[in-house]
Motif scaffolding. Structure first.
Motif, PDB file in Angstrom:
ATOM      1  N   SER A  31       0.752  -1.107  -0.124  1.00 30.25           N
ATOM      2  CA  SER A  31       0.132   0.030   0.099  1.00 30.25           C
ATOM      3  C   SER A  31       0.813   1.262   0.208  1.00 30.25           C
ATOM      4  N   ASN A  32       2.053   1.060   0.482  1.00 29.29           N
ATOM      5  CA  ASN A  32       3.180   2.355   0.242  1.00 29.29           C
ATOM      6  C   ASN A  32       3.755   2.583  -1.102  1.00 29.29           C
ATOM      7  N   TYR A  33       3.411   1.649  -1.992  1.00 32.00           N
ATOM      8  CA  TYR A  33       3.825   1.728  -3.363  1.00 32.00           C
ATOM      9  C   TYR A  33       2.774   2.004  -4.532  1.00 32.00           C
ATOM     10  N   ASP A  34       3.304   2.161  -5.516  1.00 31.52           N
ATOM     11  CA  ASP A  34       2.076   2.354  -6.738  1.00 31.52           C
ATOM     12  C   ASP A  34       2.770   1.276  -7.657  1.00 31.52           C
ATOM     13  N   LEU A  35       2.998   0.059  -6.987  1.00 35.38           N
ATOM     14  CA  LEU A  35       3.577  -0.993  -8.401  1.00 35.38           C
ATOM     15  C   LEU A  35       2.452  -1.854  -8.623  1.00 35.38           C
ATOM     16  N   GLY A  36       1.267  -1.920  -7.872  1.00 39.26           N
ATOM     17  CA  GLY A  36       0.186  -2.811  -8.345  1.00 39.26           C
ATOM     18  C   GLY A  36       0.018  -3.966  -7.036  1.00 39.26           C
ATOM     19  N   ASN A  77      13.973 -14.822   1.339  1.00 39.95           N
ATOM     20  CA  ASN A  77      13.835 -14.337   0.077  1.00 39.95           C
ATOM     21  C   ASN A  77      12.542 -15.015  -0.823  1.00 39.95           C
ATOM     22  N   TYR A  78      11.646 -14.074  -1.467  1.00 39.71           N
ATOM     23  CA  TYR A  78      10.780 -14.501  -2.199  1.00 39.71           C
ATOM     24  C   TYR A  78      10.625 -13.919  -3.757  1.00 39.71           C
ATOM     25  N   PHE A  79      10.356 -14.477  -4.577  1.00 39.22           N
ATOM     26  CA  PHE A  79      10.243 -14.026  -6.047  1.00 39.22           C
ATOM     27  C   PHE A  79       8.709 -13.357  -5.819  1.00 39.22           C
ATOM     28  N   LEU A  80       8.427 -11.893  -6.076  1.00 44.37           N
ATOM     29  CA  LEU A  80       7.185 -11.468  -6.065  1.00 44.37           C
ATOM     30  C   LEU A  80       6.747 -10.933  -7.358  1.00 44.37           C
ATOM     31  N   THR A  81       5.614 -11.212  -7.623  1.00 43.37           N
ATOM     32  CA  THR A  81       5.042 -10.885  -9.098  1.00 43.37           C
ATOM     33  C   THR A  81       3.791  -9.984  -8.771  1.00 43.37           C
ATOM     34  N   LEU A  82       4.043  -8.511  -9.291  1.00 43.88           N
ATOM     35  CA  LEU A  82       2.949  -7.790  -9.161  1.00 43.88           C
ATOM     36  C   LEU A  82       2.265  -7.284 -10.470  1.00 43.88           C
ATOM     37  N   GLU A  83       1.084  -6.963 -10.503  1.00 47.47           N
ATOM     38  CA  GLU A  83       0.378  -6.963 -11.565  1.00 47.47           C
ATOM     39  C   GLU A  83      -0.303  -5.463 -11.463  1.00 47.47           C
ATOM     40  N   GLN A  84      -0.147  -4.901 -12.796  1.00 45.25           N
ATOM     41  CA  GLN A  84      -0.756  -3.408 -12.655  1.00 45.25           C
ATOM     42  C   GLN A  84      -1.182  -3.009 -14.112  1.00 45.25           C
ATOM     43  N   ASP A  85      -2.373  -2.659 -14.167  1.00 48.26           N
ATOM     44  CA  ASP A  85      -2.961  -2.188 -15.605  1.00 48.26           C
ATOM     45  C   ASP A  85      -2.694  -3.372 -16.572  1.00 48.26           C
ATOM     46  N   GLY A  86      -2.848  -4.699 -16.028  1.00 46.53           N
ATOM     47  CA  GLY A  86      -2.797  -5.807 -17.091  1.00 46.53           C
ATOM     48  C   GLY A  86      -1.140  -6.283 -17.268  1.00 46.53           C
ATOM     49  N   ARG A 105       6.476   5.680  -2.257  1.00 49.04           N
ATOM     50  CA  ARG A 105       6.073   6.908  -2.958  1.00 49.04           C
ATOM     51  C   ARG A 105       6.532   8.129  -1.741  1.00 49.04           C
ATOM     52  N   ASN A 106       7.002   7.741  -0.468  1.00 45.01           N
ATOM     53  CA  ASN A 106       7.577   8.722   0.458  1.00 45.01           C
ATOM     54  C   ASN A 106       8.927   8.808   0.467  1.00 45.01           C
ATOM     55  N   GLY A 107       9.696   8.046  -0.622  1.00 44.16           N
ATOM     56  CA  GLY A 107      11.165   7.825  -0.570  1.00 44.16           C
ATOM     57  C   GLY A 107      11.732   7.073   0.408  1.00 44.16           C
ATOM     58  N   ILE A 108      10.926   6.396   0.849  1.00 43.30           N
ATOM     59  CA  ILE A 108      11.381   5.021   1.935  1.00 43.30           C
ATOM     60  C   ILE A 108      11.640   3.867   1.361  1.00 43.30           C
ATOM     61  N   ALA A 109      12.897   3.161   1.511  1.00 45.46           N
ATOM     62  CA  ALA A 109      13.209   1.871   1.047  1.00 45.46           C
ATOM     63  C   ALA A 109      13.170   0.575   1.907  1.00 45.46           C
ATOM     64  N   LEU A 110      13.166   1.133   3.266  1.00 45.78           N
ATOM     65  CA  LEU A 110      13.155   0.012   4.520  1.00 45.78           C
ATOM     66  C   LEU A 110      11.908   0.020   5.166  1.00 45.78           C
ATOM     67  N   HIS A 111      11.291  -1.147   5.114  1.00 40.62           N
ATOM     68  CA  HIS A 111       9.953  -1.405   5.877  1.00 40.62           C
ATOM     69  C   HIS A 111      10.298  -2.395   6.901  1.00 40.62           C
ATOM     70  N   ARG A 124      10.673  -7.887  10.859  1.00 37.44           N
ATOM     71  CA  ARG A 124      11.888  -8.271  10.236  1.00 37.44           C
ATOM     72  C   ARG A 124      12.056  -7.025   9.417  1.00 37.44           C
ATOM     73  N   PRO A 125      13.390  -6.279   9.286  1.00 36.82           N
ATOM     74  CA  PRO A 125      13.609  -5.392   8.265  1.00 36.82           C
ATOM     75  C   PRO A 125      13.321  -6.099   7.007  1.00 36.82           C
ATOM     76  N   THR A 126      12.419  -5.345   6.003  1.00 37.45           N
ATOM     77  CA  THR A 126      12.230  -5.712   4.922  1.00 37.45           C
ATOM     78  C   THR A 126      12.394  -4.759   3.706  1.00 37.45           C
ATOM     79  N   ILE A 127      12.886  -5.385   2.576  1.00 32.70           N
ATOM     80  CA  ILE A 127      13.035  -4.337   1.262  1.00 32.70           C
ATOM     81  C   ILE A 127      12.426  -5.085  -0.047  1.00 32.70           C
ATOM     82  N   LEU A 128      12.019  -4.237  -1.011  1.00 32.76           N
ATOM     83  CA  LEU A 128      11.423  -4.876  -2.248  1.00 32.76           C
ATOM     84  C   LEU A 128      12.480  -4.265  -3.200  1.00 32.76           C
TER      85      LEU A 128
END
Length: 326
Positions: free
Chosen positions: A17-22, A38-47, A89-95, A100-104
């Motif tokens: 919800s913090n991103y605009d990636l789908g 580690n996970y492979f994550l697939t995001l879908e946006q506008d098809g 969207r707020n310029g933050i990479a670390l979540h 656990r500290p998490t990044i995308l």
């Protein structure tokens, strides 16, 4: 890479919800590796679908992770193909996810090559890439002492001695002392800066003979560049019996040197630093192999690697020293 913490697509909703990636359409755990989830994550946006890597740090504390976030972004901005934390969207990479500290991160294409597949041309490619990594990180503004650096190996080699044969304990002690002597005599003459610290062959992705990515920068620290190169040589250029393949090693060293020429002190340091690099990874494998963690606790469910592989390399390095090309 590995999976120690289970993550579901529903778990990801607050993070995404913090991103605009789908929205998440697929999530697959990545096997292998020993430190992070580690996970492979697939995001879908506008098809359209785009793949990413989700990383949860299992061993690093939240105060340690910013070094790696900043380093990844610094290197990527300078053309080095490394993973980096994508800013929201707020310029933050670390979540944080499951405490656990998490990044995308972006997912790179390419394939790992097995140790049996490594040829001089692969060593030439990683030599150039590592030199570019070092030069790009020369002015990096943060410093970090290696988690398993000289203070660690001094302490752990002494603590583990009673669990080893007298011969192995003496071998460890001798190599720790050899590095101390090198550092005392010419340490201030050896170029240093940001190093990868763990560039084994399974931390690179190839497309043919071209390197697409250098992965897993989470052992990066401030250190001698030549030590970093020694880690690579011991893995990429070794035979199953621990001996070094001269053709592969010379391809690695000569192509590295074409990008970043060696200084005079590095010629003297090389025969010692390849032994230091072998000793460090032998020791780090011995601890969990013997049922010990660095703090003396049980090793838990971490994946074990055979320490004898690095002992053979260390003994070969002692028996048959090599030199940097001139």
């Amino acid at each position: 890479m590995a999976v120690y913490t289970t993550v579901t697509r529903q778990d990801l909703e607050p993070l995404l919800s913090n991103y605009d990636l789908g929205q998440a359409s697929d999530l697959q755990g990545i096997e292998g590796g020993i430190e992070n989830t580690n996970y492979f994550l697939t995001l879908e946006q506008d098809g359209q679908q785009q793949q990413y890597v989700l990383t949860l740090f299992e061993e690093l504390g939240e105060e340690e992770v910013p070094f790696f976030i900043e380093l990844g972004q610094w290197l990527a901005e300078r053309g080095v193909p490394v993973p980096y934390g994508i800013k929201d969207r707020n310029g933050i990479a670390l979540h944080q996810l499951h405490k656990r500290p998490t990044i995308l991160q972006p997912r790179f294409t390419g394939r790992h090559i097995s140790q049996a597949e490594i040829r001089p041309r692969h060593c030439a490619a990683i030599g150039c890439a590592l030199a570019q990594f070092h030069l790009a990180g020369e002015q990096f503004f943060l410093k970090r002492q290696a988690h398993r650096g000289l203070f660690w190996w001094r302490r752990e080699s002494a603590r583990i001695a009673s669990h080893l044969s007298a011969e192995d304990a003496q071998l460890l002690k001798a190599e720790v002392e050899a590095f101390d002597q090198l550092r005392e005599h010419i340490g201030d003459q050896l170029p240093q800066g940001a190093i990868h610290g763990d560039l084994f062959h399974d931390n690179a992705l190839f497309d043919g003979d071209r390197i697409n990515a250098i992965l897993d920068i989470y052992n990066a620290a401030t250190g001698y560049w030549l030590y970093d190169l020694a880690i690579v040589a011991n893995d990429w250029c070794c035979n199953p019996d621990g001996s070094i393949d001269p053709a592969r090693e010379q391809a690695l060293l000569s192509h590295y040197g074409q990008v970043r020429p060696f200084c005079a002190a590095e010629y003297d340091a090389w025969p010692v630093l390849v032994r230091t690099a072998a000793m460090r990874f032998w020791l780090s494998r011995l601890l969990p192999w013997l049922g010990l963690e660095q703090d003396g606790s049980e090793s838990g469910d971490k994946k074990l690697k055979d320490p004898d592989e690095l002992k053979r390399i260390l003994l070969a390095r002692r028996a048959t020293p090599t030199q940097l090309p001139r």
